[in-house]
Write an enzyme that holds these catalytic residues in place. Sequence first.
Site, short mmCIF file in Angstrom:
data_model
loop_
_atom_site.label_atom_id
_atom_site.label_comp_id
_atom_site.label_asym_id
_atom_site.label_seq_id
_atom_site.Cartn_x
_atom_site.Cartn_y
_atom_site.Cartn_z
N THR A 87 0.62 -1.06 -0.27
CA THR A 87 -0.16 -0.32 0.33
C THR A 87 0.94 1.15 0.01
O THR A 87 2.07 1.11 0.47
CB THR A 87 -1.65 -0.11 1.09
OG1 THR A 87 0.24 -0.06 3.00
CG2 THR A 87 -2.03 -1.34 1.71
N LYS A 115 6.84 2.29 2.77
CA LYS A 115 8.26 2.48 3.48
C LYS A 115 7.54 3.16 4.87
O LYS A 115 7.84 4.19 5.52
CB LYS A 115 8.65 3.61 3.08
CG LYS A 115 9.21 3.57 1.37
CD LYS A 115 10.18 4.59 0.40
CE LYS A 115 9.45 5.60 -0.19
NZ LYS A 115 8.96 5.54 -1.19
N GLU A 138 13.60 -4.73 1.65
CA GLU A 138 14.56 -3.94 0.17
C GLU A 138 13.68 -3.50 -0.36
O GLU A 138 14.57 -2.36 -1.28
CB GLU A 138 14.86 -5.80 0.20
CG GLU A 138 16.22 -5.33 -1.67
CD GLU A 138 17.08 -4.70 -0.95
OE1 GLU A 138 17.32 -3.37 -1.11
OE2 GLU A 138 17.71 -5.88 -0.76
N GLY A 196 5.61 12.52 -16.45
CA GLY A 196 5.17 11.75 -15.27
C GLY A 196 6.16 11.11 -14.77
O GLY A 196 5.83 10.19 -13.42
N ASP A 210 10.94 12.17 0.78
CA ASP A 210 10.49 10.38 -0.22
C ASP A 210 12.30 10.05 0.63
O ASP A 210 12.20 9.23 1.26
CB ASP A 210 10.44 10.65 -1.40
CG ASP A 210 10.79 9.18 -1.77
OD1 ASP A 210 10.19 8.04 -1.70
OD2 ASP A 210 12.10 9.41 -2.46
N LYS A 214 14.06 7.37 2.98
CA LYS A 214 14.47 6.06 2.94
C LYS A 214 16.30 6.17 3.19
O LYS A 214 16.41 5.28 3.85
CB LYS A 214 14.93 5.92 1.13
CG LYS A 214 13.87 5.59 0.52
CD LYS A 214 14.51 6.41 -1.38
CE LYS A 214 12.56 5.57 -2.02
NZ LYS A 214 12.57 6.40 -3.18
#
Lengths: 324, 164
Positions: A87, A115, A138, A196, A210, A214
Amino acid sequence: MIKIAIVGFGIVGRSFAELLLRKRETLAKRIGEFEVVLVADSKSAMYGEFDLREAIEIKKKSGRLKYDAKAVELLQELDYDVLVECTPTRIDGGEGVEHMRIALSSGAHVVTSNKSIVAAFRELEELAEKKGVRLMYEATVGAAIPVIRTIRGYLSTFTITGLAGVLNGTCNYILTRMEDEGLSYEHVLREAIELGIAEADPSYDVEGIDAAIKLVILANTIGIDARFEDVERRGISFLTPEAFKAASEKGYTIRLVAEAGDSLSVRPRLVRKGHPLATRGTMNVIVLHTEEAGSISLAGRGAGGVETASAMLSDLVAIYDSSR
Amino acid sequence: MTVVVELEDKPGQLLRVLEPISKLGGNIVGIVHQRGRKTPLNRVPVEITLRIDARRVGELVERLEEKVIVRSVDEVTMLESTFLLLIGHIIHTDLSDTITRVDSSDAECVEIFVSMPRRSEASTALLTIAARSKEALSIAVARLKEVCARKGIEVIDPIDGDFV
């Protein structure tokens, strides 16, 4: 018979299902017989005896699955051995973390691309350990670049002192275009949205959110107890074409670099051209600093449905390969 | 620091200079014999670059002067340098003040290029800072970041080390 539950049936979830179908025979040789006992998205599901191919088609055509259902409830009721959670990421954890919590608590392995684990990393890790199951993630960083596996496996006897990475392909695409063409940030961003490569609301990428998420996942993997709030973060929107020109005169370029060591930061940095971090386009790079062997770099595509799904499939096989 | 001494052009002369440096814990970075610039008295100028505790510089120069002719002493040799990019309203926030904040006896801004695309738009500056040591350099960079943060100027610094 391995029973697989897939929750999250967007591009990544469907790519994973398609890989299962396409590689069924070779997979069966590696991990034994398996079946998908549940696919679910945010509001609908199919479960029990059903045709996975049909589920993919229905979802593609109608944007939903056959039955109204809540994944949270199904995960509590159904019997499965491994949850494949894909999700969308929510920085507060959201339903994704709830799904994983339920699965781990009931003694199922979790393979995820979500994440959201950043919001509850230690909790989920501890829960998995307590229950004697695996939490495999991973796919959360750098799609199919095998960085988590490398850290936890091959490099587990090394001392990793820190890492640096280019972890967001959208930002790196924008920076590469600015560098090559001397274009303004606004111009390239518009172009990236049309292509995009960037979202209509690009803030999640261009503000470094983001990349920071990470980074926190990677930092925790190398043993730094870090949270999202610990990351010093600056995005790329203030960068000018002149900045690239000035940097270039010294043989440098500018990249959004995520760094973990004494502290955690995501911010534009000067990077010498030719350095592994001076990667181009939507590529991702992770440089691991080790005491024994200096720096080790891993590079590859940072995103994509099949790329991400492949990482999850590899995680799935790793769980059963090691326990056979 | 850099010391230029004049040595007689015969064997063993360099040792007279190296001994006191080594005794005072100095570390020689480079030695250049300027043979082409012999003095009328047939002495060779030799430029010695070395690192040494700043508190021992006076004593070192005294000892050298006992043994050879010391032509010049440049105490501050900038051994470390870095460059940074500044983006923002650099000129209108008093550029000279920004630079002055960086300068100290151990570090200074040695070069700056500014490009101003249009009035009212952000300018970009490439700033080179040189310092006597890594520590002095990081102090100077921290100071620059601090003053730039106050002035609303963005600072882009290089990643640490070259690990290729």
